[in-house]
Design an enzyme around this catalytic site. Sequence first.
Site: not given
Length: 404
Positions: A280, A212-214
């Site tokens: 994102a 995943g990402n932030h």
Amino acid sequence: MSILSGKKILLGVTAGIAAYKTASLVRLFIKSGAEVKVVMTPAAKDFVTPLTLSTLSKNPVVSSFFDEEDENALWNNHVELGLWADVMLIAPATANTLSKMASGNSDNLLLATYLSAKCPVYFAPAMDLDMYNHPSTHETFEKLQEFGNIMIPAESGELASGLVGQGRMAEPENIIDFLEKDILEKLPLKGQTVLITAGPTYEAIDPVRFIGNHSSGKMGIELALTAANLGAQVYLVLGPSSLTVSHGLIDVIPVVSAEDMYQAVIERYENCDIAIASAAVADYRPKHVSDQKIKKADTEFSIELERTKDILKWMGAEKKNQFLVGFALETENEKENAIGKLKKKNLDLIVLNSLNDKGAGFKGQTNKVTLINHKLEIKAFELKTKSEVAKDIFDTINQLKKDE
Ligand code: CTP
């Protein structure tokens, strides 16, 4: 939620018997989430007390340029009041005040404020039957409407004089109803559908792990709120986010993976007028997702990845009349890279965030963006809150759509 929520309402009260109803009117405004300030003509104070209206509006009520009995009194600034308001409503509006408004007379604070107001001005006449029907009153109504003011017609019924006919100020509930409908009708994105992708995507490795990402989803949520407040029906396709959003015009479609997001977009893209890809999205996902939790071993471990679908590129290829906006988060050769994406993905506008700018990007409450449109016109903005950035983006979209 009422469209009046968060709006700054300036209520001008003039000297008619219907002024007693402004207590209910102020209560209804407050109940709908609006902020209210009241300006009265001096004579209106004979019909309803400033204390009643200041208590209900939770703001001081003003009626003269300064308080003559207080030698330290501050000047009540009509220009400031006029500029503060999102909406000015004069209710009840007497024949006397209306004719002064029509001729530009400003011999009291309410009239000076009216002349200074830049916002839409509504007036709800209240007077006796014959005054209402007098040709000079009709001329005044016409002139005021020619100036762009909006009339909330008086209602029929028993009047204070005992006569029966048109002249009663519209009931407070009907005034609120009129304002809500009129404001909604005139919103710039009324009747338009906006599709927004937001937040991160999670790509499963096994039942408990993911890539995943932030991204918090905050920028996309602010875009959705801005679009809805401009009157659009919004579909917000939102990846896993701890943030929530609630608005009558926003449909949230929660998704997890890039594939889920793609499917949710395909379903809604054809009928939308504006599409914004602020998500994102993971560019890669594990080629094989394990059914069971992967056990550690003493050897090295690697995961084979495959490309996800580029959702924005798909939208660019399928574009018909949609206005398409993408985001680019860059660390070097920012403008060149963003222009490359604008062209490659057939966008109308790209929002460039540079990770070199402090306060910009993924996680925070602020963002610093540069907007580049399809004519390659570039506009750089200051560091702002994400809500302000969303407004700048929609101002730019609306302007570009108007120029089309
Ligand atoms: N995007 C998308 N689907 C993807 C990947 C990105 O819709 N699978 C969208 C993002 O929402 C954003 C834009 O495309 O609007 C970002 O462009 P992209 O070229 O993917 O940026 P990066 O992932 O940063 O790509 P690169 O590694 O080429 O810089």
